[in-house]
Each structure stands twice: as C-alpha cells, then as structure tokens.
Design a protein around this motif. Structure first.
Motif, PDB file in Angstrom:
ATOM      1  N   MET A   1    -132.484  43.734 -80.868  1.00  0.00           N
ATOM      2  CA  MET A   1    -131.429  43.268 -81.727  1.00  0.00           C
ATOM      3  C   MET A   1    -131.003  41.876 -81.252  1.00  0.00           C
ATOM      4  N   LEU A   2    -130.892  40.947 -82.171  1.00  0.00           N
ATOM      5  CA  LEU A   2    -130.472  39.594 -81.857  1.00  0.00           C
ATOM      6  C   LEU A   2    -129.013  39.393 -82.246  1.00  0.00           C
ATOM      7  N   GLY A   3    -128.246  38.761 -81.358  1.00  0.00           N
ATOM      8  CA  GLY A   3    -126.851  38.456 -81.638  1.00  0.00           C
ATOM      9  C   GLY A   3    -126.733  37.237 -82.541  1.00  0.00           C
ATOM     10  N   HIS A   4    -125.522  36.757 -82.694  1.00  0.00           N
ATOM     11  CA  HIS A   4    -125.251  35.570 -83.506  1.00  0.00           C
ATOM     12  C   HIS A   4    -125.574  34.311 -82.711  1.00  0.00           C
ATOM     13  N   HIS A   5    -126.091  33.303 -83.392  1.00  0.00           N
ATOM     14  CA  HIS A   5    -126.382  31.998 -82.806  1.00  0.00           C
ATOM     15  C   HIS A   5    -127.363  32.102 -81.638  1.00  0.00           C
ATOM     16  N   VAL A   6    -128.462  32.784 -81.867  1.00  0.00           N
ATOM     17  CA  VAL A   6    -129.546  32.844 -80.878  1.00  0.00           C
ATOM     18  C   VAL A   6    -130.585  31.818 -81.291  1.00  0.00           C
ATOM     19  N   SER A  12    -141.539  31.400 -77.790  1.00  0.00           N
ATOM     20  CA  SER A  12    -140.693  32.411 -77.174  1.00  0.00           C
ATOM     21  C   SER A  12    -140.791  33.672 -78.030  1.00  0.00           C
ATOM     22  N   ALA A  13    -140.559  34.829 -77.395  1.00  0.00           N
ATOM     23  CA  ALA A  13    -140.698  36.094 -78.113  1.00  0.00           C
ATOM     24  C   ALA A  13    -139.730  37.130 -77.562  1.00  0.00           C
ATOM     25  N   VAL A  14    -139.284  38.019 -78.447  1.00  0.00           N
ATOM     26  CA  VAL A  14    -138.461  39.168 -78.074  1.00  0.00           C
ATOM     27  C   VAL A  14    -139.234  40.393 -78.528  1.00  0.00           C
ATOM     28  N   LEU A  15    -139.680  41.212 -77.572  1.00  0.00           N
ATOM     29  CA  LEU A  15    -140.557  42.341 -77.868  1.00  0.00           C
ATOM     30  C   LEU A  15    -139.954  43.643 -77.376  1.00  0.00           C
ATOM     31  N   GLY A  16    -140.196  44.718 -78.096  1.00  0.00           N
ATOM     32  CA  GLY A  16    -139.764  46.040 -77.658  1.00  0.00           C
ATOM     33  C   GLY A  16    -138.279  46.266 -77.875  1.00  0.00           C
ATOM     34  N   SER A  17    -137.708  47.096 -77.021  1.00  0.00           N
ATOM     35  CA  SER A  17    -136.306  47.472 -77.114  1.00  0.00           C
ATOM     36  C   SER A  17    -135.443  46.479 -76.335  1.00  0.00           C
ATOM     37  N   CYS A  18    -134.919  45.485 -77.044  1.00  0.00           N
ATOM     38  CA  CYS A  18    -134.142  44.412 -76.409  1.00  0.00           C
ATOM     39  C   CYS A  18    -132.844  44.211 -77.170  1.00  0.00           C
ATOM     40  N   LYS A  19    -131.851  43.744 -76.439  1.00  0.00           N
ATOM     41  CA  LYS A  19    -130.602  43.323 -77.060  1.00  0.00           C
ATOM     42  C   LYS A  19    -130.287  41.937 -76.504  1.00  0.00           C
ATOM     43  N   VAL A  20    -130.283  40.947 -77.388  1.00  0.00           N
ATOM     44  CA  VAL A  20    -129.985  39.568 -77.004  1.00  0.00           C
ATOM     45  C   VAL A  20    -128.575  39.265 -77.490  1.00  0.00           C
ATOM     46  N   THR A  30    -140.611  31.631 -73.261  1.00  0.00           N
ATOM     47  CA  THR A  30    -139.895  32.785 -72.714  1.00  0.00           C
ATOM     48  C   THR A  30    -140.321  34.056 -73.435  1.00  0.00           C
ATOM     49  N   ILE A  31    -140.610  35.100 -72.662  1.00  0.00           N
ATOM     50  CA  ILE A  31    -140.976  36.390 -73.250  1.00  0.00           C
ATOM     51  C   ILE A  31    -140.024  37.446 -72.703  1.00  0.00           C
ATOM     52  N   VAL A  32    -139.226  38.020 -73.603  1.00  0.00           N
ATOM     53  CA  VAL A  32    -138.289  39.084 -73.251  1.00  0.00           C
ATOM     54  C   VAL A  32    -138.880  40.381 -73.754  1.00  0.00           C
ATOM     55  N   LYS A  33    -139.149  41.308 -72.849  1.00  0.00           N
ATOM     56  CA  LYS A  33    -139.782  42.577 -73.230  1.00  0.00           C
ATOM     57  C   LYS A  33    -138.999  43.728 -72.616  1.00  0.00           C
ATOM     58  N   ASN A  34    -138.433  44.591 -73.497  1.00  0.00           N
ATOM     59  CA  ASN A  34    -137.686  45.774 -73.073  1.00  0.00           C
ATOM     60  C   ASN A  34    -136.607  45.439 -72.048  1.00  0.00           C
ATOM     61  N   GLY A  45    -138.611  32.234 -68.493  1.00  0.00           N
ATOM     62  CA  GLY A  45    -139.491  33.098 -67.711  1.00  0.00           C
ATOM     63  C   GLY A  45    -140.088  34.183 -68.577  1.00  0.00           C
ATOM     64  N   GLU A  46    -140.684  35.166 -67.913  1.00  0.00           N
ATOM     65  CA  GLU A  46    -141.285  36.313 -68.597  1.00  0.00           C
ATOM     66  C   GLU A  46    -140.778  37.595 -67.965  1.00  0.00           C
ATOM     67  N   SER A  47    -140.497  38.593 -68.808  1.00  0.00           N
ATOM     68  CA  SER A  47    -140.044  39.888 -68.290  1.00  0.00           C
ATOM     69  C   SER A  47    -141.101  40.461 -67.361  1.00  0.00           C
ATOM     70  N   PRO A  48    -140.727  41.087 -66.295  1.00  0.00           N
ATOM     71  CA  PRO A  48    -139.362  41.408 -65.850  1.00  0.00           C
ATOM     72  C   PRO A  48    -138.731  40.334 -64.970  1.00  0.00           C
ATOM     73  N   ASP A  49    -139.346  39.179 -64.845  1.00  0.00           N
ATOM     74  CA  ASP A  49    -138.848  38.114 -63.967  1.00  0.00           C
ATOM     75  C   ASP A  49    -138.133  37.020 -64.745  1.00  0.00           C
TER      76      ASP A  49
END
Length: 73
Positions: A1-6, A12-20, A30-34, A45-49
């Motif tokens: 789920m993406l918040g307002h003004h992201v 860059s990518a948002v994958l899986g179960s994420c809340k931004v 940047t890769i945000v995964k779960n 960076g890249e998840s999990p780092d």
C-alpha cells in the motif's frame, strides 16, 4: 500500500506485502520487498538492507519539484 505523496524514481519498485508511508521518496534503483517504510523517509538500497533517512515534509517538495497547479495521482 502506498501513502500520499510517494515519489518513486526510475528503476525503483515496491513488491510483495509492503506499506509505504506518506511523503516518502524512493531513490533510483531502490527495491522494497515485504517491508514497511515509515512516513517522511528518503529510502535507498534493496530489501532487506534498506537505508532510511528522515525527510521533513518541506524538504520533500524541493526533491520532487512539486507544483500546486499539477495534479498527481
């Protein structure tokens, strides 16, 4: 789920179960995964780092060159 003004820069990518949270900037590549991203953050960076830097709302607008007459969806 993406918040307002992201703002997501190229590759860059948002994958899986994420809340931004609101007023976040995801740097190029940047890769945000779960993983959750707190509001008012500059992320790189890249998840999990992932690295999170606090970001003031006023500084967010200078990064994304926000203009009031433009509509962002």
């Amino acid at each position: 789920m993406l918040g307002h003004h992201v703002h997501m820069y190229p590759r860059s990518a948002v994958l899986g179960s994420c809340k931004v949270g609101n007023f976040c900037v995801l740097a190029s590549g940047t890769i945000v995964k779960n993983q959750d991203v707190p509001s008012n953050s500059l992320v790189f960076g890249e998840s999990p780092d992932l690295t999170f830097k606090p970001l003031e709302e006023s500084y967010y607008y200078t990064l994304v060159q926000f203009k009031e007459d433009q509509v962002y969806v």
